[in-house]
Design a protein around this motif. Sequence first.
Motif, mmCIF file in Angstrom:
data_model
loop_
_atom_site.group_PDB
_atom_site.id
_atom_site.type_symbol
_atom_site.label_atom_id
_atom_site.label_comp_id
_atom_site.label_asym_id
_atom_site.label_seq_id
_atom_site.Cartn_x
_atom_site.Cartn_y
_atom_site.Cartn_z
ATOM 1 N N ALA A 1 0.832 -1.211 0.000
ATOM 2 C CA ALA A 1 0.000 0.000 0.000
ATOM 3 C C ALA A 1 0.862 1.255 0.000
ATOM 4 N N GLY A 2 1.817 1.313 0.920
ATOM 5 C CA GLY A 2 2.654 2.500 1.050
ATOM 6 C C GLY A 2 3.505 2.766 -0.171
ATOM 7 N N LEU A 3 4.089 1.713 -0.749
ATOM 8 C CA LEU A 3 4.944 1.892 -1.919
ATOM 9 C C LEU A 3 4.137 2.312 -3.138
ATOM 10 N N CYS A 4 2.948 1.723 -3.305
ATOM 11 C CA CYS A 4 2.096 2.119 -4.435
ATOM 12 C C CYS A 4 1.666 3.578 -4.310
ATOM 13 N N ALA A 5 1.337 4.007 -3.096
ATOM 14 C CA ALA A 5 0.978 5.409 -2.888
ATOM 15 C C ALA A 5 2.163 6.317 -3.204
ATOM 16 N N ALA A 6 3.354 5.927 -2.774
ATOM 17 C CA ALA A 6 4.546 6.739 -3.031
ATOM 18 C C ALA A 6 4.819 6.855 -4.527
ATOM 19 N N ILE A 7 4.654 5.758 -5.255
ATOM 20 C CA ILE A 7 4.840 5.788 -6.715
ATOM 21 C C ILE A 7 3.855 6.771 -7.350
ATOM 22 N N ALA A 8 2.597 6.692 -6.942
ATOM 23 C CA ALA A 8 1.569 7.568 -7.509
ATOM 24 C C ALA A 8 1.859 9.030 -7.197
ATOM 25 N N PHE A 9 2.270 9.328 -5.972
ATOM 26 C CA PHE A 9 2.555 10.711 -5.592
ATOM 27 C C PHE A 9 3.773 11.259 -6.332
ATOM 28 N N GLN A 10 4.790 10.433 -6.481
ATOM 29 C CA GLN A 10 5.974 10.902 -7.201
ATOM 30 C C GLN A 10 5.660 11.187 -8.661
ATOM 31 N N LYS A 11 4.781 10.404 -9.261
ATOM 32 C CA LYS A 11 4.372 10.671 -10.640
ATOM 33 C C LYS A 11 3.662 12.020 -10.763
ATOM 34 N N MET A 12 3.057 12.480 -9.635
ATOM 35 C CA MET A 12 2.386 13.781 -9.609
ATOM 36 C C MET A 12 3.358 14.917 -9.321
ATOM 37 N N GLY A 13 4.595 14.572 -8.993
ATOM 38 C CA GLY A 13 5.590 15.596 -8.693
ATOM 39 C C GLY A 13 5.646 16.017 -7.246
ATOM 40 N N LEU A 14 4.992 15.248 -6.346
ATOM 41 C CA LEU A 14 5.010 15.582 -4.926
ATOM 42 C C LEU A 14 6.280 15.063 -4.258
ATOM 43 N N ASP A 15 6.665 15.737 -3.188
ATOM 44 C CA ASP A 15 7.798 15.311 -2.363
ATOM 45 C C ASP A 15 7.289 14.250 -1.391
ATOM 46 N N VAL A 16 7.797 13.038 -1.502
ATOM 47 C CA VAL A 16 7.289 11.901 -0.720
ATOM 48 C C VAL A 16 8.422 11.240 0.052
ATOM 49 N N LYS A 17 8.116 10.877 1.292
ATOM 50 C CA LYS A 17 9.062 10.104 2.093
ATOM 51 C C LYS A 17 8.295 8.965 2.761
#
Length: 377
Positions: A12-28
């Motif tokens: 769940a967490g990794l899929c969310a991070a992938i999606a957010f990074q594709k949007m250009g958000l800063d994710v940790k």
Amino acid sequence: MNNVIIIGGGIAGLCAAIAFQKMGLDVKVYDKNNQPTVAGTGIIIAPNAMQALEPYGVSAQIRRVGNESDGIRLLSEKGNTFSKLTVPTNYPKMYSIHRKNLHQLLLSALHPGTVEWGKECLRIEQNKEDTIQIIFRDGSEAQGNILVAADGIHSIVRKQLSQSDGYRFAGYTCWRGVIPAENLSLMNDFIETWGTKGRFGIVPLPNNEVYWYALINAQANDPRFSAYTIDDLYNHFKTYHDPIPNILKNAKKHQMIHRDIMDIVPMKQFFDKRIVFIGDAAHALTPNLGQGACQAIEDARILAECIQKNADYQEAFIEYNKKRRNRIEKISNQAWKIGKIAQMESKALTALRNQVMKQTPQWIYQRQAHDLYKFQL
């Protein structure tokens, strides 16, 4: 909003991070484990999850390395097929893959350094107007504009916000394992056997391996089943059709995972101020529809879409909750009911159940499959 903190480095967490990074958000992403997962068993990625992952290139990679199937065949303990749950035409196929391989595939889709390991969340403070603060067990801290809780069925984040965890024991316990497939006569189908002594699943994996699982009715935390060995499982299922006894014979030298099956009643609301919940942290499901990880993947995609459409995070969370909660509740209830039907032990009732399912028109199964496997934004 430009800074997202994710607690939990699972699917769940990794899929969310992938999606957010594709949007250009800063994710940790912060995960309590000291390293990426190397254990685990097999997993089935259903058509709805394949659709949800399509924009990120992950589906293409799963198709490249996974083992394809067009459905799940249901067998009696004597090996007679009484139903097949077929993926409808015009849908992606379902794919099996080892969890550790899926985990590595997802990690490779992220920017280097996105995930920090060995970071166990201790508590969360969301008193400030525009940020949320996370305190870790090692004394370090992190700040973000929103927090995505993806830390599983025993979510620390959820427990901090709620006195009631909502755990429900399903009435059966489960063993899982992965073994080499040499010298095993396997169908290409994913199969699940429903018998009077419990269920047994067989899922061929890539790299000439097979994922197996066994479910037996039990009391919660039953010490007898906690002490079960592979030999005990073999003796329990030795009258079942081939290759079930042979699988358990070959599993003797390989590790297996045991746990009671439980779910949590889906949260009434999947967010609280700047915290939003996805996957098992919000709605752990029993595994009877193979939708636990798949619904977590849907969560991640839809949450990202809602955030992209709404400048205000609260509006995004409200839309995410509206789009997800009814579907999750329906699937949770359906999975629970199927588990009860599949775990019948009476010879008369199991024979009747199998006959009824055998005579059920295929269009009914296709309609149910359509409802389950259609991913909607």
